[in-house]
Structure formats: structure tokens, C-alpha cells
Design a protein around this motif. Structure first.
Motif, PDB file in Angstrom:
ATOM      1  N   LEU A 266      -7.429  -1.422  -6.817  1.00 39.43           N
ATOM      2  CA  LEU A 266      -8.427  -1.704  -7.086  1.00 39.43           C
ATOM      3  C   LEU A 266      -8.087  -1.114  -8.433  1.00 39.43           C
ATOM      4  CD1 LEU A 266     -11.025   0.664  -4.593  1.00 39.43           C
ATOM      5  CD2 LEU A 266     -10.876  -1.708  -5.394  1.00 39.43           C
ATOM      6  N   THR A 267      -8.975  -1.990  -9.774  1.00 33.42           N
ATOM      7  CA  THR A 267      -8.387  -1.005 -11.436  1.00 33.42           C
ATOM      8  C   THR A 267     -10.012  -1.159 -11.914  1.00 33.42           C
ATOM      9  OG1 THR A 267      -8.137  -3.212 -11.731  1.00 33.42           O
ATOM     10  CG2 THR A 267      -6.537  -1.833 -10.913  1.00 33.42           C
ATOM     11  N   THR A 268      -9.810  -1.493 -12.716  1.00 35.53           N
ATOM     12  CA  THR A 268     -10.341  -0.742 -14.148  1.00 35.53           C
ATOM     13  C   THR A 268     -12.389  -0.480 -12.925  1.00 35.53           C
ATOM     14  OG1 THR A 268      -9.578  -3.025 -14.432  1.00 35.53           O
ATOM     15  CG2 THR A 268     -11.251  -2.191 -15.514  1.00 35.53           C
ATOM     16  N   PRO A 269     -12.129   0.377 -12.625  1.00 34.56           N
ATOM     17  CA  PRO A 269     -13.391   0.722 -12.783  1.00 34.56           C
ATOM     18  C   PRO A 269     -15.431   1.284 -13.881  1.00 34.56           C
ATOM     19  CG  PRO A 269     -12.281   3.460 -12.566  1.00 34.56           C
ATOM     20  CD  PRO A 269     -11.342   1.541 -13.538  1.00 34.56           C
ATOM     21  N   ILE A 270     -16.222   0.531 -13.394  1.00 31.40           N
ATOM     22  CA  ILE A 270     -16.800   1.036 -14.372  1.00 31.40           C
ATOM     23  C   ILE A 270     -17.404   1.807 -13.601  1.00 31.40           C
ATOM     24  CG2 ILE A 270     -19.334  -0.063 -15.284  1.00 31.40           C
ATOM     25  CD1 ILE A 270     -17.108  -2.319 -15.981  1.00 31.40           C
ATOM     26  N   ASN A 271     -18.025   2.710 -14.495  1.00 26.80           N
ATOM     27  CA  ASN A 271     -19.792   4.647 -13.445  1.00 26.80           C
ATOM     28  C   ASN A 271     -18.897   4.978 -12.536  1.00 26.80           C
ATOM     29  OD1 ASN A 271     -21.517   3.622 -16.296  1.00 26.80           O
ATOM     30  ND2 ASN A 271     -22.251   2.139 -14.861  1.00 26.80           N
ATOM     31  N   ALA A 272     -17.623   4.862 -12.295  1.00 28.08           N
ATOM     32  CA  ALA A 272     -17.085   5.677 -11.154  1.00 28.08           C
ATOM     33  C   ALA A 272     -15.574   6.207 -11.715  1.00 28.08           C
ATOM     34  CB  ALA A 272     -16.955   4.898 -10.349  1.00 28.08           C
ATOM     35  N   ALA A 273     -14.649   6.403 -10.739  1.00 28.76           N
ATOM     36  CA  ALA A 273     -13.548   6.818 -10.923  1.00 28.76           C
ATOM     37  C   ALA A 273     -13.076   6.820  -9.177  1.00 28.76           C
ATOM     38  CB  ALA A 273     -13.719   8.566 -10.842  1.00 28.76           C
ATOM     39  N   ILE A 274     -11.876   6.343  -9.581  1.00 27.90           N
ATOM     40  CA  ILE A 274     -10.914   5.447  -8.596  1.00 27.90           C
ATOM     41  C   ILE A 274     -10.400   6.355  -7.691  1.00 27.90           C
ATOM     42  CG2 ILE A 274      -8.931   3.726  -7.348  1.00 27.90           C
ATOM     43  CD1 ILE A 274     -10.112   1.913  -9.355  1.00 27.90           C
ATOM     44  N   SER A 275     -10.481   7.556  -6.659  1.00 30.56           N
ATOM     45  CA  SER A 275      -9.871   8.100  -5.939  1.00 30.56           C
ATOM     46  C   SER A 275      -8.490   7.833  -5.267  1.00 30.56           C
ATOM     47  CB  SER A 275     -10.604   9.157  -5.513  1.00 30.56           C
ATOM     48  OG  SER A 275     -10.969   8.711  -3.790  1.00 30.56           O
ATOM     49  N   ASP A 276      -8.532   6.920  -4.271  1.00 28.46           N
ATOM     50  CA  ASP A 276      -7.673   5.800  -3.707  1.00 28.46           C
ATOM     51  C   ASP A 276      -7.101   4.251  -3.896  1.00 28.46           C
ATOM     52  OD1 ASP A 276      -6.100   5.291  -2.114  1.00 28.46           O
ATOM     53  OD2 ASP A 276      -6.308   6.188  -0.239  1.00 28.46           O
ATOM     54  N   GLY A 277      -7.325   3.982  -5.065  1.00 26.49           N
ATOM     55  CA  GLY A 277      -6.538   2.962  -5.787  1.00 26.49           C
ATOM     56  C   GLY A 277      -5.914   1.658  -4.523  1.00 26.49           C
ATOM     57  N   ARG A 278      -5.154   2.175  -3.439  1.00 31.09           N
ATOM     58  CA  ARG A 278      -4.641   1.088  -3.090  1.00 31.09           C
ATOM     59  C   ARG A 278      -4.522   0.988  -1.279  1.00 31.09           C
ATOM     60  NH1 ARG A 278       0.798  -1.189  -4.342  1.00 31.09           N
ATOM     61  NH2 ARG A 278       0.666   0.913  -5.885  1.00 31.09           N
ATOM     62  N   GLY A 279      -4.858   0.480  -0.693  1.00 33.95           N
ATOM     63  CA  GLY A 279      -5.920   0.070   0.842  1.00 33.95           C
ATOM     64  C   GLY A 279      -4.228  -1.011   0.881  1.00 33.95           C
ATOM     65  N   LEU A 280      -4.095  -0.658   2.329  1.00 34.86           N
ATOM     66  CA  LEU A 280      -2.683  -0.987   2.738  1.00 34.86           C
ATOM     67  C   LEU A 280      -3.178  -2.195   4.235  1.00 34.86           C
ATOM     68  CD1 LEU A 280       0.234  -1.514   3.352  1.00 34.86           C
ATOM     69  CD2 LEU A 280       0.212  -0.669   5.406  1.00 34.86           C
ATOM     70  N   GLY A 281      -2.928  -3.498   4.021  1.00 29.30           N
ATOM     71  CA  GLY A 281      -3.053  -4.352   4.779  1.00 29.30           C
ATOM     72  C   GLY A 281      -1.985  -5.022   5.288  1.00 29.30           C
ATOM     73  N   THR A 282      -2.128  -5.094   7.309  1.00 31.31           N
ATOM     74  CA  THR A 282      -1.521  -5.277   8.159  1.00 31.31           C
ATOM     75  C   THR A 282      -1.787  -6.559   8.093  1.00 31.31           C
ATOM     76  OG1 THR A 282      -1.082  -3.330   8.137  1.00 31.31           O
ATOM     77  CG2 THR A 282      -0.110  -5.015  10.007  1.00 31.31           C
ATOM     78  N   ILE A 283      -0.835  -7.481   8.685  1.00 33.15           N
ATOM     79  CA  ILE A 283      -0.807  -8.883   8.937  1.00 33.15           C
ATOM     80  C   ILE A 283      -0.386  -8.781  10.910  1.00 33.15           C
ATOM     81  CG2 ILE A 283      -0.563 -11.651   9.635  1.00 33.15           C
ATOM     82  CD1 ILE A 283      -1.249 -11.036   6.232  1.00 33.15           C
ATOM     83  N   VAL A 284      -1.117  -8.709  11.477  1.00 33.19           N
ATOM     84  CA  VAL A 284      -0.073  -8.369  12.901  1.00 33.19           C
ATOM     85  C   VAL A 284       0.211 -10.261  14.018  1.00 33.19           C
ATOM     86  CG1 VAL A 284      -0.576  -7.624  15.587  1.00 33.19           C
ATOM     87  CG2 VAL A 284      -1.171  -6.492  13.618  1.00 33.19           C
ATOM     88  N   ASP A 285       1.483  -9.794  13.826  1.00 27.51           N
ATOM     89  CA  ASP A 285       2.242 -11.478  14.590  1.00 27.51           C
ATOM     90  C   ASP A 285       1.673 -11.350  15.552  1.00 27.51           C
ATOM     91  OD1 ASP A 285       3.599 -13.673  14.614  1.00 27.51           O
ATOM     92  OD2 ASP A 285       4.488 -12.367  16.116  1.00 27.51           O
ATOM     93  N   ASN A 286       1.031 -12.590  16.185  1.00 27.46           N
ATOM     94  CA  ASN A 286       0.774 -12.808  17.978  1.00 27.46           C
ATOM     95  C   ASN A 286       1.046 -13.959  18.162  1.00 27.46           C
ATOM     96  OD1 ASN A 286      -0.679 -14.666  15.816  1.00 27.46           O
ATOM     97  ND2 ASN A 286      -3.030 -14.594  16.697  1.00 27.46           N
ATOM     98  N   ASP A 287       2.396 -14.356  17.519  1.00 24.24           N
ATOM     99  CA  ASP A 287       3.109 -15.780  18.128  1.00 24.24           C
ATOM    100  C   ASP A 287       3.521 -14.933  19.230  1.00 24.24           C
ATOM    101  OD1 ASP A 287       2.027 -17.765  16.359  1.00 24.24           O
ATOM    102  OD2 ASP A 287       2.648 -16.400  15.296  1.00 24.24           O
ATOM    103  N   ALA A 288       3.976 -15.882  20.414  1.00 21.92           N
ATOM    104  CA  ALA A 288       4.580 -15.213  21.446  1.00 21.92           C
ATOM    105  C   ALA A 288       6.488 -15.496  20.877  1.00 21.92           C
ATOM    106  CB  ALA A 288       4.383 -16.892  22.367  1.00 21.92           C
ATOM    107  N   SER A 289       7.125 -14.308  21.870  1.00 21.42           N
ATOM    108  CA  SER A 289       8.384 -14.644  21.536  1.00 21.42           C
ATOM    109  C   SER A 289       9.004 -15.930  22.057  1.00 21.42           C
ATOM    110  CB  SER A 289       9.128 -13.132  22.780  1.00 21.42           C
ATOM    111  OG  SER A 289       8.667 -12.219  21.468  1.00 21.42           O
ATOM    112  N   PRO A 290      10.168 -16.487  21.261  1.00 21.27           N
ATOM    113  CA  PRO A 290      10.870 -17.393  21.806  1.00 21.27           C
ATOM    114  C   PRO A 290      11.671 -17.254  22.857  1.00 21.27           C
ATOM    115  CG  PRO A 290      11.962 -16.479  19.810  1.00 21.27           C
ATOM    116  CD  PRO A 290      10.471 -15.738  19.996  1.00 21.27           C
ATOM    117  N   ALA A 291      11.525 -18.096  24.264  1.00 18.67           N
ATOM    118  CA  ALA A 291      12.890 -18.552  24.889  1.00 18.67           C
ATOM    119  C   ALA A 291      13.423 -19.202  25.297  1.00 18.67           C
ATOM    120  CB  ALA A 291      11.853 -19.068  26.045  1.00 18.67           C
ATOM    121  N   ILE A 292      15.035 -18.829  25.630  1.00 18.41           N
ATOM    122  CA  ILE A 292      16.285 -18.592  25.173  1.00 18.41           C
ATOM    123  C   ILE A 292      16.867 -19.061  26.501  1.00 18.41           C
ATOM    124  CG2 ILE A 292      18.799 -17.171  25.126  1.00 18.41           C
ATOM    125  CD1 ILE A 292      17.419 -15.030  24.182  1.00 18.41           C
TER     126      ILE A 292
END
Length: 192
Positions: free
Chosen positions: A47-73
Motif C-alpha cells: 500500500l502506498t500514497t494514502p489520502i486522508n489516512a495513515a498507513i500503519s502496516d503497508g505490506r501484506g504477504l500473499g502465499t500461493i500454495v502448491d497443489n500439484d501432485a508430487s512426481p512419480a519415480i
């Protein structure tokens, strides 16, 4: 690992507007799916450039969880000429394949089991592991063959895969056939 903008998720730049009395907003980031086994991937929403507010925590972490099957050997069988002890060392070469590439290091332990061939006589008695580099789908295991000059039938031993990491075992048993290359003995009789 870090997700790649444009590859793992869409680049989104927008403005959030809070109406009077609103305290929560959702930001939706489209994720691009794939079929590749990989580690969960991370990205930041800033988050950047607030208007009429202040940013107390401007960074959010997104996680892309892998859902693909493990390969077969899977492991192949091998055939190798025994050798006579004079010249180049021969190896039983087993090829391991993955059903699909992976961004993870994939590995499995292996051990050798006698058949008609004998451990420490025809091949070394050993255990070890084989691994795949990320993105690759084949690797090999080379087992040295003890050479001799004795005529004998073809002999066999097995290789067994176990304890996979970042994969599953589809075909974990390979058989090596050591083919004889020594001449059959000649019998002769003398006159009396």
C-alpha cells in the motif's frame, strides 16, 4: 521461493477507496495455475500514497500454495557385459525417470539385492541415494561390475528404491543382468 509477477500471479495496480464507515477492504490478486510441482510461492502486496489516512502496516504477504501432485519415480532394468578384468570397467546403468518435472529436489534411497549374482563377488554391496536436479526428469545410477575370466551363466541382481523425498515411487524395482563374455572351456583328451 518468490512468485514471479506475470508468471505466477497477475500484476494488479489499483486504488482502494473506503466509504465513510468502512473499515475493511479485500484485494483480489489473480493467481495463474500450472501443473508443475513446486514449493509454495510468496509475493507482497504494498500500500502506498494514502489520502486522508495513515498507513500503519503497508505490506501484506500473499502465499500461493502448491497443489500439484508430487512426481512419480520409475527405474529401468539394465544389461551389462561382465568384462574380463583387462581394460575398461563396466557398469550396470539404471535410468530413473520422473513422471513430470519438479522445482523441488527429488530423491530416493537405493539398495542392491542378490539374485543369481553375489554381492561383493559380482558387484559391490552398497546403499546410497539418487537425486534429480530441479527441472530434470531423468538421472542414472551406475553400479560397477566386478570382472573375471570365468565362464558362467548370465547372472542377475536387483536394485530397490525406497524413502522418496518430494516424490512417490511408481516402479521401484530394477533388475540388472550381467552377461557372460568368457569363452566356454575346451575339454581335450590325450592318447594313451
Amino acid at each position: 521461493t518468490d512468485a514471479t509477477k506475470g508468471v505466477d500471479f497477475d500484476h494488479v495496480a489499483d486504488t482502494l477507496t473506503f466509504l465513510p464507515g468502512e473499515t475493511t477492504k479485500l484485494i483480489n490478486i489473480p493467481v495463474k495455475g500450472d501443473l508443475l510441482d513446486e514449493m509454495d510461492q510468496l509475493f507482497d502486496v504494498i500500500l502506498t500514497t494514502p489520502i486522508n489516512a495513515a498507513i500503519s502496516d503497508g505490506r501484506g504477504l500473499g502465499t500461493i500454495v502448491d497443489n500439484d501432485a508430487s512426481p512419480a519415480i520409475s527405474i529401468s532394468d539394465a544389461t551389462v557385459v561382465e568384462g574380463t578384468g583387462f581394460g575398461v570397467q563396466n557398469f550396470a546403468i539404471f535410468t530413473l525417470t520422473l513422471s513430470a518435472p519438479s522445482e523441488n529436489h527429488v530423491s530416493a534411497d537405493f539398495s542392491l539385492t542378490p539374485g543369481t549374482a553375489s554381492a561383493n563377488v559380482d558387484y559391490p554391496d552398497l546403499t546410497d541415494f539418487a537425486g534429480f536436479q530441479p527441472g530434470t526428469v531423468t538421472t542414472t545410477i551406475a553400479i560397477p561390475i566386478n570382472q573375471d575370466n570365468e565362464f558362467e551363466p548370465d547372472e542377475t541382481f536387483s536394485i530397490n528404491l525406497g524413502n522418496p523425498t518430494n516424490g512417490i515411487i511408481a516402479d521401484g524395482l530394477g533388475q540388472a543382468t550381467i552377461t557372460n563374455d568368457d569363452s566356454q572351456p575346451i575339454i581335450s583328451i590325450s592318447n594313451s
